[in-house]
Design a protein around this motif. Structure first.
Motif, PDB file in Angstrom:
ATOM      1  N   ARG A 186      -1.266  -4.623   7.814  1.00 26.98           N
ATOM      2  CA  ARG A 186      -1.524  -5.592   7.054  1.00 26.98           C
ATOM      3  C   ARG A 186      -2.901  -5.801   6.777  1.00 26.98           C
ATOM      4  O   ARG A 186      -3.923  -5.639   7.459  1.00 26.98           O
ATOM      5  N   PRO A 187      -3.476  -6.148   5.476  1.00 26.79           N
ATOM      6  CA  PRO A 187      -2.608  -6.402   4.351  1.00 26.79           C
ATOM      7  C   PRO A 187      -2.134  -5.116   3.603  1.00 26.79           C
ATOM      8  O   PRO A 187      -2.453  -3.989   4.085  1.00 26.79           O
ATOM      9  N   ALA A 188      -1.636  -5.417   2.559  1.00 26.78           N
ATOM     10  CA  ALA A 188      -1.095  -4.170   1.852  1.00 26.78           C
ATOM     11  C   ALA A 188      -2.263  -3.216   1.487  1.00 26.78           C
ATOM     12  O   ALA A 188      -1.929  -1.979   1.287  1.00 26.78           O
ATOM     13  N   ASP A 189      -3.300  -3.644   1.016  1.00 29.25           N
ATOM     14  CA  ASP A 189      -4.432  -2.886   0.761  1.00 29.25           C
ATOM     15  C   ASP A 189      -4.599  -1.804   1.953  1.00 29.25           C
ATOM     16  O   ASP A 189      -5.027  -0.626   1.597  1.00 29.25           O
ATOM     17  N   ALA A 190      -4.366  -2.285   2.932  1.00 31.55           N
ATOM     18  CA  ALA A 190      -4.779  -1.171   4.176  1.00 31.55           C
ATOM     19  C   ALA A 190      -3.386  -0.050   4.292  1.00 31.55           C
ATOM     20  O   ALA A 190      -3.926   1.074   4.467  1.00 31.55           O
ATOM     21  N   ALA A 191      -2.179  -0.570   3.931  1.00 31.32           N
ATOM     22  CA  ALA A 191      -1.026   0.212   3.993  1.00 31.32           C
ATOM     23  C   ALA A 191      -1.315   1.188   2.702  1.00 31.32           C
ATOM     24  O   ALA A 191      -1.005   2.454   2.910  1.00 31.32           O
ATOM     25  N   ASP A 192      -1.860   0.891   1.627  1.00 32.98           N
ATOM     26  CA  ASP A 192      -1.898   1.612   0.726  1.00 32.98           C
ATOM     27  C   ASP A 192      -3.081   2.605   0.756  1.00 32.98           C
ATOM     28  O   ASP A 192      -2.944   4.003   0.475  1.00 32.98           O
ATOM     29  N   ALA A 193      -4.105   2.392   1.646  1.00 33.90           N
ATOM     30  CA  ALA A 193      -5.094   3.182   1.935  1.00 33.90           C
ATOM     31  C   ALA A 193      -4.538   4.507   2.762  1.00 33.90           C
ATOM     32  O   ALA A 193      -5.009   5.445   2.521  1.00 33.90           O
ATOM     33  N   LEU A 194      -3.484   3.973   3.664  1.00 33.49           N
ATOM     34  CA  LEU A 194      -3.438   4.894   4.692  1.00 33.49           C
ATOM     35  C   LEU A 194      -2.142   5.739   3.905  1.00 33.49           C
ATOM     36  O   LEU A 194      -2.160   6.875   4.102  1.00 33.49           O
TER      37      LEU A 194
END
Length: 175
Positions: A138-146
């Motif tokens: 979290r947040p979604a920005d971190a998941a997107d980067a991964l």
């Protein structure tokens, strides 16, 4: 291969670092969200983003950087900030002498979920499963980067090898 993935954003910029090889599960190294204050002047926000990304590249020493390619959105103001953040991310990788690859959101979705139409919840669930995390990043920005970093390990590694092989063939033919 260690990859630093960047989900560019001017207010929230996701950064994820994974290690892996094509065809194998990746391992989480770290993830972050770099925040800038919307009340600050644009040059200060970009400078903060540049310093943060430069520090993260130096700290994690990736082999390459993967950045989400900016696409046209309805909100011109949002796309401008995203494009500026994307440019800073590409520059941070290039300044460190690293190969930088950009991916469209649908390329990342297809690589991670098997569907270029996956939604945020599906992406986060797959990132969590693929990295064997106890809870979603979290947040979604971190998941997107991964997800970007995973995509690059799985697709970019192969793409880089094909490009290197093509270059060797080209040089061999011109000699």
């Amino acid at each position: 291969m260690r990859v630093l993935g960047v989900d560019p954003g001017l207010t929230r910029c996701g950064v994820g670092v994974v290690e892996g090889v094509p065809g194998r599960p990746c391992t989480l190294v770290a993830y972050y969200v770099v925040h800038t204050d919307p009340e600050d002047e644009l040059p200060l926000r970009l400078l903060h983003l540049d310093r943060s990304l430069t520090d993260l590249v130096a700290e994690h020493r990736p082999d390459s950087v993967a950045v989400e390619r900016v696409f046209s959105q309805h909100n011109v103001r949002t796309v401008m900030g995203t494009a500026q953040a994307s440019g800073v991310a590409v520059l941070a990788g290039a300044r460190a002498g690293l190969p930088v690859q950009t991916y469209t959101p649908s390329e990342v979705k297809a690589a991670v979920t098997g569907s270029g139409q996956a939604d945020k919840a599906q992406m986060t669930a797959m990132v969590t499963r693929l990295l064997r995390l106890p809870e979603p990043p979290r947040p979604a920005d971190a998941a997107d980067a991964l997800a970007l970093a995973i995509c690059h390990v799985w697709r970019g590694g192969t793409r880089s090898k094909l490009a290197a092989a093509a270059e060797r063939v080209r040089r061999g033919r011109s000699d």
